[in-house]
Design a protein around this motif. Structure first.
Motif, mmCIF file in Angstrom:
data_model
loop_
_atom_site.group_PDB
_atom_site.id
_atom_site.type_symbol
_atom_site.label_atom_id
_atom_site.label_comp_id
_atom_site.label_asym_id
_atom_site.label_seq_id
_atom_site.Cartn_x
_atom_site.Cartn_y
_atom_site.Cartn_z
ATOM 1 N N VAL A 59 0.823 -1.214 0.000
ATOM 2 C CA VAL A 59 0.000 0.000 0.000
ATOM 3 C C VAL A 59 0.861 1.270 0.000
ATOM 4 O O VAL A 59 0.453 2.293 -0.547
ATOM 5 N N GLY A 60 2.045 1.215 0.579
ATOM 6 C CA GLY A 60 2.936 2.375 0.541
ATOM 7 C C GLY A 60 3.308 2.739 -0.890
ATOM 8 O O GLY A 60 3.376 3.922 -1.242
ATOM 9 N N HIS A 61 3.522 1.725 -1.729
ATOM 10 C CA HIS A 61 3.809 1.971 -3.141
ATOM 11 C C HIS A 61 2.604 2.612 -3.833
ATOM 12 O O HIS A 61 2.746 3.564 -4.605
ATOM 13 N N VAL A 62 1.423 2.073 -3.558
ATOM 14 C CA VAL A 62 0.198 2.632 -4.143
ATOM 15 C C VAL A 62 0.065 4.097 -3.726
ATOM 16 O O VAL A 62 -0.191 4.977 -4.563
ATOM 17 N N ASN A 63 0.249 4.383 -2.439
ATOM 18 C CA ASN A 63 0.096 5.750 -1.943
ATOM 19 C C ASN A 63 1.051 6.722 -2.622
ATOM 20 O O ASN A 63 0.648 7.807 -3.040
ATOM 21 N N ILE A 64 2.322 6.355 -2.736
ATOM 22 C CA ILE A 64 3.289 7.283 -3.336
ATOM 23 C C ILE A 64 2.989 7.479 -4.818
ATOM 24 O O ILE A 64 3.070 8.592 -5.335
ATOM 25 N N LEU A 65 2.607 6.406 -5.510
ATOM 26 C CA LEU A 65 2.290 6.547 -6.937
ATOM 27 C C LEU A 65 1.038 7.401 -7.140
ATOM 28 O O LEU A 65 0.984 8.224 -8.055
ATOM 29 N N GLU A 66 0.042 7.235 -6.277
ATOM 30 C CA GLU A 66 -1.164 8.089 -6.359
ATOM 31 C C GLU A 66 -0.812 9.552 -6.128
ATOM 32 O O GLU A 66 -1.301 10.427 -6.842
ATOM 33 N N ALA A 93 9.934 15.454 -18.470
ATOM 34 C CA ALA A 93 9.221 15.573 -17.198
ATOM 35 C C ALA A 93 9.272 17.017 -16.687
ATOM 36 O O ALA A 93 10.315 17.657 -16.742
ATOM 37 N N ASP A 94 8.142 17.484 -16.197
ATOM 38 C CA ASP A 94 8.049 18.803 -15.575
ATOM 39 C C ASP A 94 8.311 18.716 -14.079
ATOM 40 O O ASP A 94 8.719 19.690 -13.448
ATOM 41 N N ILE A 95 8.025 17.532 -13.508
ATOM 42 C CA ILE A 95 8.141 17.333 -12.058
ATOM 43 C C ILE A 95 8.806 15.984 -11.794
ATOM 44 O O ILE A 95 8.419 14.972 -12.378
ATOM 45 N N LEU A 96 9.790 15.989 -10.884
ATOM 46 C CA LEU A 96 10.357 14.752 -10.351
ATOM 47 C C LEU A 96 9.798 14.618 -8.947
ATOM 48 O O LEU A 96 9.971 15.517 -8.116
ATOM 49 N N ALA A 97 9.097 13.524 -8.670
ATOM 50 C CA ALA A 97 8.498 13.294 -7.351
ATOM 51 C C ALA A 97 9.088 12.019 -6.758
ATOM 52 O O ALA A 97 9.160 10.992 -7.437
ATOM 53 N N MET A 98 9.497 12.123 -5.486
ATOM 54 C CA MET A 98 10.120 10.989 -4.802
ATOM 55 C C MET A 98 9.659 10.953 -3.359
ATOM 56 O O MET A 98 9.161 11.949 -2.835
ATOM 57 N N GLY A 99 9.870 9.821 -2.703
ATOM 58 C CA GLY A 99 9.600 9.710 -1.277
ATOM 59 C C GLY A 99 10.594 10.546 -0.493
ATOM 60 O O GLY A 99 11.728 10.767 -0.941
ATOM 61 N N THR A 137 4.514 6.338 3.621
ATOM 62 C CA THR A 137 3.408 5.800 4.414
ATOM 63 C C THR A 137 3.997 5.253 5.713
ATOM 64 O O THR A 137 4.910 4.426 5.678
ATOM 65 N N PRO A 138 3.497 5.707 6.860
ATOM 66 C CA PRO A 138 4.055 5.250 8.145
ATOM 67 C C PRO A 138 3.888 3.736 8.343
ATOM 68 O O PRO A 138 2.935 3.143 7.866
#
Length: 131
Positions: free
Chosen positions: A16-23, A88-94, A116-117
Protein backbone atom coordinates in the motif's frame (compact mmCIF):
# COMPACT_ATOMS: atom_id res chain seq x y z
CA UNK A 1 -0.62 23.06 -19.69
CA UNK A 2 -0.50 19.41 -18.68
CA UNK A 3 2.34 18.40 -16.37
CA UNK A 4 4.45 15.30 -16.86
CA UNK A 5 5.54 13.69 -13.59
CA UNK A 6 8.38 11.18 -13.26
CA UNK A 7 9.28 9.01 -10.29
CA UNK A 8 11.62 6.11 -9.64
CA UNK A 9 11.64 3.07 -7.37
CA UNK A 10 12.25 -0.63 -7.00
CA UNK A 11 8.62 -1.45 -6.13
CA UNK A 12 9.54 -4.88 -4.76
CA UNK A 13 6.98 -6.83 -2.68
CA UNK A 14 4.38 -4.30 -3.83
CA UNK A 15 2.37 -2.85 -0.92
CA UNK A 16 0.00 0.00 0.00
CA UNK A 17 2.94 2.38 0.54
CA UNK A 18 3.81 1.97 -3.14
CA UNK A 19 0.20 2.63 -4.14
CA UNK A 20 0.10 5.75 -1.94
CA UNK A 21 3.29 7.28 -3.34
CA UNK A 22 2.29 6.55 -6.94
CA UNK A 23 -1.16 8.09 -6.36
CA UNK A 24 0.45 11.19 -4.86
CA UNK A 25 2.82 11.45 -7.81
CA UNK A 26 -0.06 11.06 -10.27
CA UNK A 27 -2.00 13.84 -8.50
CA UNK A 28 0.68 16.36 -9.49
CA UNK A 29 0.09 16.16 -13.22
CA UNK A 30 -1.58 14.71 -16.26
CA UNK A 31 0.96 11.99 -17.11
CA UNK A 32 2.82 9.72 -14.67
CA UNK A 33 6.05 8.09 -15.85
CA UNK A 34 7.65 5.48 -13.56
CA UNK A 35 11.22 4.25 -13.68
CA UNK A 36 11.43 0.77 -12.16
CA UNK A 37 14.92 -0.12 -10.93
CA UNK A 38 16.38 -3.03 -12.87
CA UNK A 39 17.49 -6.11 -10.95
CA UNK A 40 21.13 -5.19 -11.67
CA UNK A 41 20.69 -1.61 -10.40
CA UNK A 42 18.98 -2.87 -7.24
CA UNK A 43 21.84 -5.31 -6.60
CA UNK A 44 24.38 -2.49 -7.04
CA UNK A 45 22.44 -0.29 -4.55
CA UNK A 46 21.55 -2.88 -1.89
CA UNK A 47 23.84 -5.87 -2.49
CA UNK A 48 20.81 -8.09 -2.97
CA UNK A 49 18.40 -8.82 -5.77
CA UNK A 50 14.72 -7.94 -5.38
CA UNK A 51 12.32 -10.70 -4.36
CA UNK A 52 10.25 -10.11 -7.53
CA UNK A 53 12.02 -10.14 -10.91
CA UNK A 54 12.21 -6.86 -12.82
CA UNK A 55 9.65 -7.86 -15.47
CA UNK A 56 7.11 -8.77 -12.77
CA UNK A 57 7.70 -5.50 -10.88
CA UNK A 58 7.34 -3.53 -14.11
CA UNK A 59 4.09 -5.33 -14.94
CA UNK A 60 2.65 -4.64 -11.47
CA UNK A 61 3.43 -0.90 -11.70
CA UNK A 62 2.20 -0.77 -15.32
CA UNK A 63 -1.14 -2.26 -14.26
CA UNK A 64 -2.00 0.76 -12.09
CA UNK A 65 -4.70 2.82 -13.83
CA UNK A 66 -2.98 6.14 -13.05
CA UNK A 67 0.45 5.09 -14.40
CA UNK A 68 0.92 6.11 -18.04
CA UNK A 69 4.45 5.03 -18.94
CA UNK A 70 6.92 2.61 -17.34
CA UNK A 71 10.56 1.90 -18.12
CA UNK A 72 13.57 0.19 -16.54
CA UNK A 73 15.96 2.48 -14.68
CA UNK A 74 19.38 1.01 -15.44
CA UNK A 75 21.60 3.54 -13.64
CA UNK A 76 21.25 6.12 -10.85
CA UNK A 77 23.66 8.33 -12.79
CA UNK A 78 21.17 8.61 -15.68
CA UNK A 79 18.39 10.37 -13.73
CA UNK A 80 19.00 13.66 -15.61
CA UNK A 81 18.89 11.82 -18.95
CA UNK A 82 15.62 10.09 -18.01
CA UNK A 83 14.03 13.37 -16.88
CA UNK A 84 15.04 15.08 -20.13
CA UNK A 85 14.13 12.11 -22.37
CA UNK A 86 10.61 11.86 -20.93
CA UNK A 87 10.24 15.68 -20.85
CA UNK A 88 9.22 15.57 -17.20
CA UNK A 89 8.05 18.80 -15.57
CA UNK A 90 8.14 17.33 -12.06
CA UNK A 91 10.36 14.75 -10.35
CA UNK A 92 8.50 13.29 -7.35
CA UNK A 93 10.12 10.99 -4.80
CA UNK A 94 9.60 9.71 -1.28
CA UNK A 95 11.05 11.91 1.44
CA UNK A 96 13.62 9.26 2.33
CA UNK A 97 15.42 10.84 -0.67
CA UNK A 98 14.85 14.43 0.54
CA UNK A 99 17.54 16.77 -0.81
CA UNK A 100 19.24 14.08 -2.88
CA UNK A 101 17.64 15.17 -6.15
CA UNK A 102 17.59 18.94 -5.68
CA UNK A 103 20.31 19.16 -8.35
CA UNK A 104 17.58 18.55 -10.95
CA UNK A 105 15.63 21.67 -9.97
CA UNK A 106 17.34 23.43 -12.90
CA UNK A 107 15.33 21.30 -15.36
CA UNK A 108 12.16 20.41 -13.41
CA UNK A 109 10.32 20.93 -10.16
CA UNK A 110 11.44 18.49 -7.44
CA UNK A 111 8.84 17.27 -4.93
CA UNK A 112 9.31 14.92 -1.96
CA UNK A 113 6.34 13.09 -0.43
CA UNK A 114 6.23 11.60 3.07
CA UNK A 115 6.37 7.82 3.16
CA UNK A 116 3.41 5.80 4.41
CA UNK A 117 4.05 5.25 8.14
CA UNK A 118 4.78 1.76 9.49
CA UNK A 119 5.40 0.02 6.17
CA UNK A 120 8.54 -0.66 4.17
CA UNK A 121 9.61 -3.36 1.77
CA UNK A 122 12.76 -4.08 3.78
CA UNK A 123 10.72 -4.47 6.96
CA UNK A 124 8.25 -6.84 5.23
CA UNK A 125 11.13 -8.97 3.90
CA UNK A 126 12.73 -9.15 7.36
CA UNK A 127 9.43 -10.19 8.97
CA UNK A 128 8.86 -12.91 6.38
CA UNK A 129 12.43 -14.20 6.78
CA UNK A 130 11.98 -14.53 10.54
CA UNK A 131 8.80 -16.62 10.27
Amino acid sequence: MSKRVITFGTFDVFHVGHVNILERCASLGHTLIVGVSSDKLNFNKKQRYPIYKENDRLKIVQSMSFVDEVFFEESLEKKREYIEFFKADILAMGDDWKGKFDEFSDICEVVYFPRTPSISTTEIIEIVKSI
